[in-house]
Design a protein around this motif. Sequence first.
Motif, short mmCIF file in Angstrom:
data_model
loop_
_atom_site.label_atom_id
_atom_site.label_comp_id
_atom_site.label_asym_id
_atom_site.label_seq_id
_atom_site.Cartn_x
_atom_site.Cartn_y
_atom_site.Cartn_z
N GLY A 146 0.79 -1.23 0.00
CA GLY A 146 0.00 0.00 0.00
C GLY A 146 0.82 1.27 0.00
O GLY A 146 0.29 2.35 -0.28
N VAL A 147 2.13 1.18 0.30
CA VAL A 147 2.99 2.37 0.29
C VAL A 147 3.35 2.71 -1.16
O VAL A 147 3.80 1.85 -1.92
N PHE A 165 12.50 -2.83 -3.40
CA PHE A 165 11.25 -2.95 -2.66
C PHE A 165 10.36 -4.03 -3.27
O PHE A 165 10.04 -3.98 -4.45
N LYS A 166 9.96 -4.97 -2.45
CA LYS A 166 9.12 -6.09 -2.92
C LYS A 166 7.64 -5.84 -2.66
O LYS A 166 6.78 -6.43 -3.33
N ASN A 167 7.32 -4.97 -1.71
CA ASN A 167 5.92 -4.75 -1.33
C ASN A 167 5.39 -3.36 -1.72
O ASN A 167 4.26 -3.23 -2.17
N ALA A 168 6.21 -2.34 -1.55
CA ALA A 168 5.78 -0.98 -1.91
C ALA A 168 5.66 -0.86 -3.43
O ALA A 168 6.24 -1.64 -4.19
N THR A 169 4.89 0.13 -3.87
CA THR A 169 4.65 0.35 -5.30
C THR A 169 5.38 1.60 -5.78
O THR A 169 5.37 2.64 -5.11
N GLY A 186 -2.74 12.58 -2.39
CA GLY A 186 -2.62 11.24 -1.84
C GLY A 186 -2.19 10.19 -2.86
O GLY A 186 -2.33 8.99 -2.62
N GLU A 187 -1.62 10.63 -3.98
CA GLU A 187 -1.22 9.69 -5.03
C GLU A 187 0.14 9.05 -4.73
O GLU A 187 0.47 8.00 -5.29
N ILE A 188 0.93 9.69 -3.88
CA ILE A 188 2.20 9.12 -3.43
C ILE A 188 2.36 9.38 -1.93
O ILE A 188 1.81 10.34 -1.40
N ASP A 189 3.11 8.49 -1.27
CA ASP A 189 3.36 8.61 0.17
C ASP A 189 4.75 9.16 0.48
O ASP A 189 4.99 9.66 1.58
N LEU A 190 5.66 9.03 -0.45
CA LEU A 190 7.01 9.57 -0.31
C LEU A 190 7.61 9.72 -1.70
O LEU A 190 7.04 9.23 -2.68
#
Length: 264
Positions: A146-147, A165-169, A186-190
């Motif tokens: 979800g990140v 990164f295996k889980n973040a997008t 809210g389209e990106i978290d970092l």
Amino acid sequence: MRTASRRLARTALLAIAVTVLLGAPARADGEAKLLAPSGTLRVGIYPGSPTSMVTDAAGKPHGLAYDLGGELAKRLGVGIDYVRFQRVADIVTAIHDGQVDFTVTNATPARANDVSFSQPVLAIELGYLVPVNSPIGKIEDIDKLGVKIGVTKGSTSERTLPAKFKNATIVPAESVKVAVGMFSRGEIDLYATNKPTLFEMSDQMPGSRILDGNWGAEHMAIAIPKGREDALPLLNRFVAEEQSSGALDTIQQQAGLRGAAKTH
């Protein structure tokens, strides 16, 4: 016959003298024609990063590529044309295609297939920017489902981070300017890129912060089209002189470039 011989001898001596006197300017002129064949040095820049071009409060542009391009044009005795792009990947393509003569960018092996590089100008840390009130407090918090990690489309970050990164997008952004708006929606978290660019972004995002640590370094160097390698000794001398004279420090200060270190 003696008169003709004397004339030939004088002509030969005159030719040698002219060659000696004009040799250095001829070489300089040759370097100018090699680096700026149109008579104008076409410098590729993109807005939003002090490694390329930013604008100060008075509206005056500064930046590593912008100012070094200007200094080199003066040294070569040619005009300068700043060619603007949205992102660095477009500049590299333009250099490869012979549409741009000069920029400063990360000297990666992938880019070295398309352009030729000088010796490194600066080493720059790569990092992450998070917005105000982000639940991500350290690098170890990033790789979760979800990140969403923002990167600039066509950048080193876009090519490199999927393997980390295996889980973040990974979410590509068209430009740094676009990325700032993506945070608010809210389209990106970092966001991941070099720290000088992250500092520029953080100035526009109250309460945002750059995470401690880094995920590597960029080695910024001058990029020129393939086929102009004969000019690399001149470019390397130019880089060394800009570093040793303090001119490079001035360029960094004027551009507000933070997160960089000299290379030796």
